[in-house]
Design a protein around this motif. Sequence first.
Motif, PDB file in Angstrom:
ATOM      1  N   SER A  13       0.827  -1.206   0.000  1.00  0.00           N
ATOM      2  CA  SER A  13       0.000   0.000   0.000  1.00  0.00           C
ATOM      3  C   SER A  13       0.861   1.256   0.000  1.00  0.00           C
ATOM      4  CB  SER A  13      -0.919   0.004   1.224  1.00  0.00           C
ATOM      5  OG  SER A  13      -1.887  -1.016   1.122  1.00  0.00           O
ATOM      6  N   MET A  14       1.949   1.217   0.756  1.00  0.00           N
ATOM      7  CA  MET A  14       2.845   2.366   0.794  1.00  0.00           C
ATOM      8  C   MET A  14       3.503   2.585  -0.570  1.00  0.00           C
ATOM      9  SD  MET A  14       4.230   4.922   2.317  1.00  0.00           S
ATOM     10  CE  MET A  14       3.945   4.764   4.081  1.00  0.00           C
ATOM     11  N   LYS A  15       3.857   1.499  -1.255  1.00  0.00           N
ATOM     12  CA  LYS A  15       4.437   1.633  -2.592  1.00  0.00           C
ATOM     13  C   LYS A  15       3.457   2.311  -3.532  1.00  0.00           C
ATOM     14  CE  LYS A  15       7.766  -2.166  -2.444  1.00  0.00           C
ATOM     15  NZ  LYS A  15       8.185  -3.467  -3.017  1.00  0.00           N
ATOM     16  N   MET A  16       2.184   1.966  -3.403  1.00  0.00           N
ATOM     17  CA  MET A  16       1.170   2.629  -4.221  1.00  0.00           C
ATOM     18  C   MET A  16       1.049   4.097  -3.839  1.00  0.00           C
ATOM     19  SD  MET A  16      -1.853  -0.252  -4.424  1.00  0.00           S
ATOM     20  CE  MET A  16      -2.827   0.747  -5.543  1.00  0.00           C
ATOM     21  N   ALA A  17       1.138   4.381  -2.530  1.00  0.00           N
ATOM     22  CA  ALA A  17       1.020   5.757  -2.058  1.00  0.00           C
ATOM     23  C   ALA A  17       2.161   6.630  -2.573  1.00  0.00           C
ATOM     24  CB  ALA A  17       0.993   5.785  -0.529  1.00  0.00           C
ATOM     25  N   LYS A  18       3.352   6.054  -2.677  1.00  0.00           N
ATOM     26  CA  LYS A  18       4.524   6.822  -3.100  1.00  0.00           C
ATOM     27  C   LYS A  18       4.756   6.763  -4.598  1.00  0.00           C
ATOM     28  CE  LYS A  18       8.211   7.288  -0.683  1.00  0.00           C
ATOM     29  NZ  LYS A  18       8.566   8.281   0.343  1.00  0.00           N
ATOM     30  N   GLY A  19       4.136   5.797  -5.258  1.00  0.00           N
ATOM     31  CA  GLY A  19       4.423   5.613  -6.675  1.00  0.00           C
ATOM     32  C   GLY A  19       3.266   5.873  -7.596  1.00  0.00           C
ATOM     33  N   THR A  20       2.135   6.339  -7.042  1.00  0.00           N
ATOM     34  CA  THR A  20       0.941   6.523  -7.855  1.00  0.00           C
ATOM     35  C   THR A  20       0.698   7.993  -8.139  1.00  0.00           C
ATOM     36  OG1 THR A  20      -0.059   4.561  -6.883  1.00  0.00           O
ATOM     37  CG2 THR A  20      -1.549   6.102  -7.983  1.00  0.00           C
ATOM     38  N   VAL A  21       0.472   8.297  -9.400  1.00  0.00           N
ATOM     39  CA  VAL A  21       0.106   9.648  -9.800  1.00  0.00           C
ATOM     40  C   VAL A  21      -1.367   9.632 -10.197  1.00  0.00           C
ATOM     41  CG1 VAL A  21       0.476  11.513 -11.451  1.00  0.00           C
ATOM     42  CG2 VAL A  21       2.423  10.202 -10.565  1.00  0.00           C
TER      43      VAL A  21
END
Length: 262
Positions: A13-21
Amino acid sequence: MIEVLFGASEAASMKMAKGTVISTRTNGPTSMWSVGRKRLPKNTKGSWMEGTSDEVICLEFKLDIGDIQKTDVTYREELQRLRNLLVEEGAIRAWYSNAPYSICGFYHLCSIVKHYENEVLAIKLPEYQVRQDVLISYQNWGEVASEEFSSFLSYEKTVSIDERQYYAIAWSKLREENSPLRAVVNGRLLSVPESFYDFLIWESITKKPVKENELIGNLLGKNQISIGDMWYAKRIDTLIEQRKIRVIQDSDDQYERVICLA
């Protein structure tokens, strides 16, 4: 900022939070909306959190259960990546909760970073948040949606070198004890016997036959303490061996067995 988490789902979830535009379109929401997002965040342009997904480290060692004098090889590469980043003098931020696996992970992390001068920050998951007059409670970071992580940044605190030493000493003691299980008791992380959670099983099982998967499902739903199904299954196996639980109908699939009190 390097983000360290102690569970696979929360790290994802954190990867999505930091990698999602996120961006909007005239013909509808983005693909992120289509995969299950209940709503777009208010900030509809840019990343949910600054940085990239490469800055997320997952240390899911599940250190609340089993032998902690041996390190699970699964995440050794992540551990080495963390050490490399520490040498580069990067700042790290640990996201932990009061769930036993998570606080164990945080203590373990402190034992690693105790000698480094890097800035270490930590965000401990609060018991609840109030949003639009609704109280939302959490057990661990795995329950927090990707777009919500940034709302917890106000809870960030610096972990001083003295504090790192304190938690590292506590972790060293737990490693020496190396009990089968660790649990949070009255706010303290302690070594406990493997039978510690058995009373929860006794509260749920009766003389009435029940499928094991149904019993475990009830345990997980009723007692949200971040203990997984595998631990309950292991304990049920032990209690069957001790003839305290009886198998009424066996199955090749352990979870399909029908069991009851002996």
